[in-house]
Design a protein around this motif. Structure first.
Motif, PDB file in Angstrom:
ATOM      1  N   GLU A  43      48.965  50.097  53.933  1.00  0.00           N
ATOM      2  CA  GLU A  43      50.226  50.130  54.679  1.00  0.00           C
ATOM      3  C   GLU A  43      50.399  48.920  55.590  1.00  0.00           C
ATOM      4  N   SER A  44      49.290  48.378  56.077  1.00  0.00           N
ATOM      5  CA  SER A  44      49.354  47.216  56.975  1.00  0.00           C
ATOM      6  C   SER A  44      49.773  45.951  56.236  1.00  0.00           C
ATOM      7  N   GLY A  45      49.644  45.963  54.904  1.00  0.00           N
ATOM      8  CA  GLY A  45      49.932  44.767  54.122  1.00  0.00           C
ATOM      9  C   GLY A  45      48.742  43.832  54.030  1.00  0.00           C
ATOM     10  N   LEU A  46      47.638  44.226  54.631  1.00  0.00           N
ATOM     11  CA  LEU A  46      46.427  43.405  54.597  1.00  0.00           C
ATOM     12  C   LEU A  46      45.913  43.262  53.168  1.00  0.00           C
ATOM     13  N   VAL A  47      46.011  44.349  52.413  1.00  0.00           N
ATOM     14  CA  VAL A  47      45.596  44.353  51.010  1.00  0.00           C
ATOM     15  C   VAL A  47      46.641  45.105  50.196  1.00  0.00           C
ATOM     16  N   ASP A  48      46.644  44.856  48.898  1.00  0.00           N
ATOM     17  CA  ASP A  48      47.532  45.602  48.003  1.00  0.00           C
ATOM     18  C   ASP A  48      46.833  46.829  47.449  1.00  0.00           C
ATOM     19  N   PRO A  97      35.925  37.696  53.435  1.00  0.00           N
ATOM     20  CA  PRO A  97      37.191  38.387  53.710  1.00  0.00           C
ATOM     21  C   PRO A  97      37.903  38.808  52.423  1.00  0.00           C
ATOM     22  N   ALA A  98      38.954  39.599  52.591  1.00  0.00           N
ATOM     23  CA  ALA A  98      39.830  39.927  51.456  1.00  0.00           C
ATOM     24  C   ALA A  98      40.443  38.626  50.969  1.00  0.00           C
ATOM     25  N   THR A  99      40.423  38.409  49.666  1.00  0.00           N
ATOM     26  CA  THR A  99      40.901  37.149  49.106  1.00  0.00           C
ATOM     27  C   THR A  99      42.099  37.388  48.199  1.00  0.00           C
ATOM     28  N   PRO A 100      43.245  36.828  48.532  1.00  0.00           N
ATOM     29  CA  PRO A 100      44.410  36.995  47.662  1.00  0.00           C
ATOM     30  C   PRO A 100      44.209  36.243  46.347  1.00  0.00           C
ATOM     31  N   GLN A 101      44.771  36.793  45.297  1.00  0.00           N
ATOM     32  CA  GLN A 101      44.704  36.180  43.975  1.00  0.00           C
ATOM     33  C   GLN A 101      46.123  36.002  43.450  1.00  0.00           C
ATOM     34  N   LEU A 102      46.347  34.928  42.709  1.00  0.00           N
ATOM     35  CA  LEU A 102      47.633  34.720  42.064  1.00  0.00           C
ATOM     36  C   LEU A 102      47.583  35.377  40.695  1.00  0.00           C
ATOM     37  N   THR A 103      48.561  36.226  40.421  1.00  0.00           N
ATOM     38  CA  THR A 103      48.637  36.930  39.135  1.00  0.00           C
ATOM     39  C   THR A 103      49.949  36.530  38.464  1.00  0.00           C
ATOM     40  N   PRO A 104      50.130  36.866  37.190  1.00  0.00           N
ATOM     41  CA  PRO A 104      51.400  36.539  36.519  1.00  0.00           C
ATOM     42  C   PRO A 104      52.616  37.155  37.218  1.00  0.00           C
ATOM     43  N   THR A 105      52.391  38.230  37.978  1.00  0.00           N
ATOM     44  CA  THR A 105      53.526  38.876  38.659  1.00  0.00           C
ATOM     45  C   THR A 105      53.605  38.537  40.144  1.00  0.00           C
ATOM     46  N   GLY A 106      52.727  37.667  40.635  1.00  0.00           N
ATOM     47  CA  GLY A 106      52.770  37.277  42.047  1.00  0.00           C
ATOM     48  C   GLY A 106      51.406  37.352  42.697  1.00  0.00           C
TER      49      GLY A 106
END
Length: 187
Positions: A43-48, A97-106
């Motif tokens: 809910e915080s948006g920190l992770v999906d 830390p949590a690491t964002p990844q780029l996917t085909p959908t964002g």
């Protein structure tokens, strides 16, 4: 998604510290179970998505939350940091830390509780060593213990959020004024 947590503090680490509500009175615990912790992370948006937490993760989260609250309060009141709180924060910040990844959908961020806590700890390091320190305030509702970043014009904000404490406080003040107003009826 139905949000069960409030995000009114202007910084995820401050919202996280506020998950123990009414610290001076009721002490309402928002992280009663691992799934409540998981819900907060999403809910915080920190992770999906988050790898489901367990009871140990909840205990680590509570320890970090209390360290964050102690450090933010010390900085806000211009006091010395508690060494144990610093150790807890810095240990969490040193983890991956949590690491964002780029996917085909964002963009997508999947994390374990430890990774999410590391991201929060790093957020605290940035907050308490950055330009927003003079803007840290505690909500003026005596029941509330949220600390928030006051970015209002003239930094005159009094409450963590109007929809929670502000409206409640204003309604109580209005009722008090009405009750104490002199009667206009002649007797």
């Amino acid at each position: 998604m139905n949000h069960e947590h409030a995000f009114v503090c202007g910084n995820p680490a401050l919202d996280f510290a506020a998950t123990l509500r009414a610290r001076r009175t009721l002490r309402f615990e928002m992280f009663s179970t691992p799934d409540r912790l998981d819900a907060w992370f999403v809910e915080s948006g920190l992770v999906d998505t988050v790898v489901p937490a367990d009871d140990d993760d909840v205990e680590h989260a509570k320890a970090l939350r209390e360290a964050i609250y102690a450090l933010v309060t010390a900085r806000r009141l211009e006091r010395q940091y508690d060494e144990a709180a610093l150790d807890i924060l810095n240990l969490a910040a040193s983890k991956t830390p949590a690491t964002p990844q780029l996917t085909p959908t964002g963009r997508s961020t999947e994390a374990t509780a430890q990774q999410a806590l590391s991201s929060l700890a790093r957020c605290v390091v940035e907050l308490l060593s950055g330009p927003d320190v003079p803007l840290l305030k505690e909500c003026e509702n005596p029941e509330c213990t949220r600390i928030y970043v006051d970015r209002s014009r003239g930094t005159r904000r009094q409450w963590c959020g109007m929809e929670s404490c502000g409206n409640r406080f204003k309604a109580a003040a209005y009722r008090a004024r009405k009750k104490n107003a002199p009667s206009t009826a002649s007797g």
